[in-house]
Design a protein around this motif. Structure first.
Motif, PDB file in Angstrom:
ATOM      1  N   UNK A 211      21.032  14.704  16.669  1.00  0.00           N
ATOM      2  CA  UNK A 211      20.164  13.523  16.652  1.00  0.00           C
ATOM      3  C   UNK A 211      19.497  13.397  15.283  1.00  0.00           C
ATOM      4  N   UNK A 212      19.707  12.274  14.652  1.00  0.00           N
ATOM      5  CA  UNK A 212      19.100  12.020  13.344  1.00  0.00           C
ATOM      6  C   UNK A 212      18.022  10.950  13.424  1.00  0.00           C
ATOM      7  N   UNK A 213      17.763  10.429  14.619  1.00  0.00           N
ATOM      8  CA  UNK A 213      16.819   9.330  14.766  1.00  0.00           C
ATOM      9  C   UNK A 213      15.741   9.701  15.767  1.00  0.00           C
ATOM     10  N   UNK A 214      14.760   8.828  15.868  1.00  0.00           N
ATOM     11  CA  UNK A 214      13.656   9.005  16.809  1.00  0.00           C
ATOM     12  C   UNK A 214      14.035   8.387  18.160  1.00  0.00           C
ATOM     13  N   UNK A 215      13.348   8.826  19.201  1.00  0.00           N
ATOM     14  CA  UNK A 215      13.593   8.243  20.519  1.00  0.00           C
ATOM     15  C   UNK A 215      13.010   6.837  20.617  1.00  0.00           C
ATOM     16  N   UNK A 216      11.798   6.670  20.079  1.00  0.00           N
ATOM     17  CA  UNK A 216      11.121   5.373  20.197  1.00  0.00           C
ATOM     18  C   UNK A 216      11.557   4.445  19.079  1.00  0.00           C
ATOM     19  N   UNK A 217      11.718   3.144  19.365  1.00  0.00           N
ATOM     20  CA  UNK A 217      12.080   2.205  18.306  1.00  0.00           C
ATOM     21  C   UNK A 217      10.908   1.951  17.366  1.00  0.00           C
ATOM     22  N   UNK A 218      11.227   1.453  16.207  1.00  0.00           N
ATOM     23  CA  UNK A 218      10.204   1.182  15.198  1.00  0.00           C
ATOM     24  C   UNK A 218       9.432  -0.083  15.532  1.00  0.00           C
ATOM     25  N   UNK A 219       8.222  -0.145  15.000  1.00  0.00           N
ATOM     26  CA  UNK A 219       7.473  -1.402  14.983  1.00  0.00           C
ATOM     27  C   UNK A 219       8.032  -2.209  13.815  1.00  0.00           C
ATOM     28  N   UNK A 220       8.884  -3.179  14.125  1.00  0.00           N
ATOM     29  CA  UNK A 220       9.646  -3.883  13.087  1.00  0.00           C
ATOM     30  C   UNK A 220       9.161  -5.313  12.922  1.00  0.00           C
ATOM     31  N   UNK A 221       9.246  -5.808  11.692  1.00  0.00           N
ATOM     32  CA  UNK A 221       8.914  -7.197  11.386  1.00  0.00           C
ATOM     33  C   UNK A 221       9.997  -7.765  10.488  1.00  0.00           C
ATOM     34  N   UNK A 222      10.082  -9.091  10.460  1.00  0.00           N
ATOM     35  CA  UNK A 222      11.006  -9.795   9.571  1.00  0.00           C
ATOM     36  C   UNK A 222      10.203 -10.584   8.546  1.00  0.00           C
ATOM     37  N   UNK A 223      10.713 -10.653   7.314  1.00  0.00           N
ATOM     38  CA  UNK A 223      10.000 -11.364   6.263  1.00  0.00           C
ATOM     39  C   UNK A 223      11.015 -12.016   5.327  1.00  0.00           C
ATOM     40  N   UNK A 224      10.691 -13.210   4.850  1.00  0.00           N
ATOM     41  CA  UNK A 224      11.576 -13.960   3.953  1.00  0.00           C
ATOM     42  C   UNK A 224      10.985 -14.007   2.550  1.00  0.00           C
ATOM     43  N   UNK A 544      15.566   3.005  15.037  1.00  0.00           N
ATOM     44  CA  UNK A 544      15.106   4.296  15.553  1.00  0.00           C
ATOM     45  C   UNK A 544      15.015   5.358  14.456  1.00  0.00           C
ATOM     46  N   UNK A 545      15.080   4.935  13.207  1.00  0.00           N
ATOM     47  CA  UNK A 545      15.064   5.912  12.115  1.00  0.00           C
ATOM     48  C   UNK A 545      13.674   6.137  11.548  1.00  0.00           C
ATOM     49  N   UNK A 546      12.685   5.315  11.917  1.00  0.00           N
ATOM     50  CA  UNK A 546      11.329   5.452  11.367  1.00  0.00           C
ATOM     51  C   UNK A 546      10.338   4.759  12.300  1.00  0.00           C
ATOM     52  N   UNK A 547       9.053   5.114  12.202  1.00  0.00           N
ATOM     53  CA  UNK A 547       8.056   4.441  13.049  1.00  0.00           C
ATOM     54  C   UNK A 547       7.872   2.964  12.694  1.00  0.00           C
ATOM     55  N   UNK A 548       8.078   2.602  11.430  1.00  0.00           N
ATOM     56  CA  UNK A 548       7.925   1.199  11.021  1.00  0.00           C
ATOM     57  C   UNK A 548       9.152   0.767  10.231  1.00  0.00           C
ATOM     58  N   UNK A 549       9.492  -0.502  10.380  1.00  0.00           N
ATOM     59  CA  UNK A 549      10.665  -1.028   9.685  1.00  0.00           C
ATOM     60  C   UNK A 549      10.408  -2.474   9.275  1.00  0.00           C
ATOM     61  N   UNK A 550      10.928  -2.833   8.109  1.00  0.00           N
ATOM     62  CA  UNK A 550      10.845  -4.195   7.595  1.00  0.00           C
ATOM     63  C   UNK A 550      12.270  -4.692   7.380  1.00  0.00           C
TER      64      UNK A 550
END
Length: 906
Positions: A211-224, A544-550
């Motif tokens: 396992x290389x990832x976290x169990x919980x998904x990241x808090x992700x946002x989208x930005x332009x 699932x690779x980090x707590x936060x994602x952009x």
């Protein structure tokens, strides 16, 4: 993938981890060490990691040595990908030999497509021979038959079938296997990998997933962002802010098309994290970021220099001056002490030789320059020795022999230079040595080959080998492609390029196999559905690779509007301004302290005794743009010449001047009228011969005889046209001066000018003539306060020894011969008006007569000369077309001026 998962912290004992890439295998060993240290351990066994092919190669080789696999079964040699493509090229050439369209084929491209089709068919169990076939598939099957015949004849196996054979050996019980094997970083399981897992499980190996990832998904946002550049700068600024808040943070920036974005991202990351790296002396300083994707070894400066030296040695009779100039500027050969001299040699070569020349001519010119004081002893010795050593090589030899010869030739040229190498340069040298070793592996496939073919093969190997220097320490920011997996969970991740045309990536089925066959098995790139499913898998892994994602995307690219990917449509938008791209480095430095404004429109005045060279060219530049005059004539800046085939327009103009000078000396209109056709031809021929001889004496190399004969024909035709035009002049004249040099001083500025020709009329007055061969000739600026063509006004108004009755440009062209100028009265020259004529009054409305015109010229030119003397150097340009002959346009900040005008425009 195996159902049982294992964390990196629990990876120990007899576990072997098989990784999707060699990079992941290296990083997992490092990450495992950190995990064990975090558990309080002070020592632990290193984690065993490898790629599937590396591990299978070791296991099967040991089994062969142990006698578990018969030698007859292991006799076939596995080709590497480069060798396989070469064999495909040969197979395609043999199969299509004699076909009329063969010359149109891109054989290298076809070989690449055929190798990919063969890997798909063998790896995914496709049988194109049993499916409906188009023309492309029939051609592929024909090539594959020839390819396999070559394999059988040579005792080789291509990589995909060799891997299948290795898996079969494992399934049949060969090799000593560990108790546990974990697979890591596989987003999509290839059928061969699935067969390997099955074989391992059948033999009692516990097959796991690391396992290389976290169990919980990241808090992700989208930005332009407005465009890709702004997107890259925002990602780099985000990384800088995160590291400022937590220096121990581990971050990743991920991009679908990392290869094309790499230059933008590297510049943005340097600006945000390492502004000191913009200092050339610190360009290779350690970075806090690391790219997973390198660049071709052929583009590494050290390897590029070696290839350029070998190319020069192999083709001394056909040297491209542009490539030779690049080589002369490189520090990795001969001696760096001669770098300045080599730069000056390049400048002289550009002015003297053709774009394609011979090394013998280059060396001849270099020796002449060395005799005049240009210090190039080591460079000349190296080039002489390099060519002699290359000429001493056999006409043909094996690739392994060429590899040794190339290494010796590079060393004889002083490669890789006489200074210490940096870490990156040392790694590039090592990679080039490994590529020479790879060339040596082609003996069985190529046999004895010539120098050019061997060098071409080496150049291809260097272009195909990706060179990525190892980072010093553990980088805080990993810059990866979408297929790369991080060795452990990260603190935050930013995913670039989430536009709909790139994510999911478009389908790209192999053109040599039936598309329906590829879709049926779900082969990679087979269809939009396959691509969408795979993209969703990758995106889940990223989430699932980090707590936060952009996840970011650009609104425009090259003037084209873009849209976000549908795969990020469900992500919430980022808060307004949360990830705004910051000001650039220049703007940041400008706002970091008190802004000091410098008035740079003034240069230092001309000092007493300072000699400003340039003649009327200086006055012309000052009139059109004072900064041009300052940079080019007072500071001595000039553009490097561009080599031309044959003669450039300036040289052709010089020759024409010479012909007319030699013809007119001691002659006048009466002499011209007295010539019959034969006598005129003889006189012109003698003048052309004299002009060409004088021209050749002024050059480092005389024109080739055939070229000189052609040039003489051109000169005779053009001169005859002009003299035919001059026969129609309305008043008699006698030529009293040709190419007359005059030195005068104007407002303390020494001006040297050369007058092409002075004609004396019957009443003793003079007409001053300046030959022009340009298509556009104009005297309009003579009425202005800033005279753009000052040579004739300077002579008439300030230097004339006698009374001047008129000045004119003589436009000498095959399609048009004319005089363009002004005279004291009409009728002195064809088409030239007198100052009192209606035509002249339109051009000179405020000037009453000839004396007033001469006074205007004296005052205007004196004012321009005073500007030079006083240091007026403003970058003012009324019309950028006036800068056609300016050599310092990069220094004039024209783009900035245009931007300012646009900002202030209503």
């Amino acid at each position: 993938m195996a159902a049982v998962t294992l964390s990196l912290a629990d990876a120990c004992g007899d576990l072997v981890v098989l990784c999707a890439s060699a990079r992941l295998a290296r990083h997992l060993r490092t990450a495992h060490g950190r995990a064990q240290a975090a558990r309080g351990l002070d020592r632990w066994p290193a984690l065993a990691t490898a790629t599937v092919s590396q591990w299978l190669g070791r296991i099967v080789s040991d089994a062969v040595l142990a006698g578990e696999i018969p030698l007859d079964a292991a006799r076939r040699v596995a080709l590497n990908p480069a060798q396989e493509r070469l064999l495909w090229e040969r197979a395609i050439g043999a199969a299509d030999s004699g076909a009329p369209e063969e010359a149109l084929f891109d054989r290298e491209g076809l070989a690449q497509a055929a190798a990919e089709a063969n890997e798909l068919a063998a790896g995914w169990g496709l049988r194109p021979e049993a499916a409906p076939q188009g023309e492309e598939t029939r051609a592929f099957l024909h090539w594959r038959e020839a390819f396999r015949a070559l394999l059988d004849a040579g005792g080789w196996l291509e990589p995909v079938r060799h891997l299948e054979w290795q898996i079969g050996c494992i399934a049949r019980g060969a090799g000593r296997l560990p108790a546990r094997i974990a697979f890591a970083g596989f987003d999509r399981i290839h059928p061969q990998e699935a067969r390997l897992m099955e074989a391992l499980a059948t033999r009692g190996v516990e097959v796991l997933e690391l396992a290389l990832t976290r169990d919980a998904p990241a808090a992700a946002v989208a930005v332009a962002f407005p465009d890709v550049r702004a997107e890259c700068r925002a990602a780099a600024a985000w990384a800088a802010r995160r590291l400022a808040a937590d220096p121990q943070a581990r971050l990743a920036i991920v991009a679908p098309d990392l290869g094309s974005l790499r230059p933008l991202l590297a510049a943005a990351l340097d600006e945000a994290l390492h502004p000191a790296a913009f200092d050339p002396a610190r360009a290779e300083m350690p970075r806090r970021y690391d790219f997973s994707l390198g660049t071709p070894l052929a583009r590494a400066p050290l390897a590029e220099t070696a290839l350029a030296l070998l190319a020069l040695a192999g083709r001394p009779r056909r040297v491209e001056l542009a490539r030779l100039g690049e080589l002369l500027h490189r520090p990795y050969w001969a001696t760096e002490e001669e770098a300045d001299a080599r730069d000056r040699l390049d400048a002289r070569l550009r002015e003297t030789l053709a774009p394609e020349t011979t090394l013998e001519r280059v060396l001849r010119l270099a020796r002449r320059l060395a005799a005049r004081g240009l210090a190039l002893p080591r460079t000349l010795t190296v080039l002489d020795g390099l060519v002699q050593a290359a000429a001493a090589q056999p006409a043909k030899q094996l690739p392994s022999q060429w590899a040794r010869a190339f290494a010796a030739l590079a060393a004889a040229a002083g490669w890789p230079g006489d200074r210490g190498l940096s870490s990156v340069e040392w790694q590039a040298r090592h990679a080039f040595a490994e590529t020479l070793d790879a060339l040596a592996q082609f003996d069985g496939l190529l046999g004895r080959i010539a120098y050019g073919e061997a060098l071409g093969r080496l150049q291809r190997l260097c272009a195909e080998r990706i060179f990525q220097p190892e980072a010093e320490g553990e980088p805080a920011v990993l810059v990866m492609g979408l297929l790369e997996a991080a060795a452990e969970p990260l603190d935050a991740v930013w995913v670039l390029g989430m536009n709909d045309q790139a994510w999911p990536p478009p389908a790209r089925p192999n053109p040599l196999l039936p598309a329906e066959l590829q879709r049926r098995v779900g082969a990679p790139n087979a269809s939009a559905e396959v691509q969408a499913e795979f993209a969703a898998t990758l995106q889940r892994r990223l989430l699932h690779s980090a707590p936060t994602a952009v996840f970011s995307w650009a609104r425009t690219e090259g003037g084209r509007e873009l849209r976000p990917s549908p795969l990020i449509a469900g992500l919430p938008p980022a808060a307004e301004g949360e990830f705004a791209a910051p000001a650039g480095l220049a703007e940041g430095l400008a706002g970091s302290g008190e802004l000091v404004r410098l008035d740079d429109n003034r240069a230092p005045p001309v000092a007493p005794g300072e000699r400003v060279r340039g003649g009327t060219g200086l006055l012309r530049a000052q009139a059109l743009c004072p900064a041009w005059a300052f940079y080019q004539y007072r500071l001595g800046a000039r553009a490097l010449g561009e080599p031309v085939t044959g003669l450039d327009p300036a040289a052709r103009g010089t020759l024409l001047h010479g012909v007319l000078e030699h013809f007119w000396r001691g002659r006048g209109s009466a002499d011209l009228a007295a010539f019959d056709e034969a006598a005129l031809a003889d006189a012109l021929g003698a003048a052309a011969d004299a002009a060409i001889a004088a021209f050749d004496r002024s050059r480092e190399e005389a024109m080739a005889p055939r070229f000189a004969a052609l040039e003489k024909e051109r000169l005779l035709r053009l001169a005859a046209l002009w003299l035919g035009f001059e026969r129609g002049r309305p008043v008699p004249f006698r030529v009293v001066a040709c190419e007359q040099a005059v030195d005068i001083e104007i407002e303390g500025i020494a001006v040297h000018l050369v007058v092409d020709r002075i004609d004396e009329l019957a009443d003793g007055r003079h007409l001053v003539i300046d030959y022009k061969t340009a298509a556009a000739v104009s005297a309009k600026s003579w009425a202005d306060s800033r005279i753009a063509e000052p040579q004739l006004p300077v002579y008439a108004g300030l230097a004339a020894a006698g009374e001047t009755a008129g000045v004119a440009f003589a436009q000498v062209r095959s399609e048009k011969c004319a005089f363009v100028g002004i005279a004291a009265e009409g009728g002195l020259l064809p088409g030239v008006a007198g100052i009192g004529d209606d035509k002249a009054r339109k051009l000179f409305p405020a000037i009453a007569g000839w004396d007033a015109l001469l006074d205007h010229w004296r005052c205007s030119i004196a004012e321009i000369a005073r500007e030079v003397r006083d240091g007026v150097a403003a970058a003012i340009v009324n019309d950028e077309k006036d800068l056609a002959w300016c050599e310092v346009t990069p220094l004039l900040r024209l783009a900035e001026a245009r931007a300012q005008r646009e900002e202030t425009a209503p």
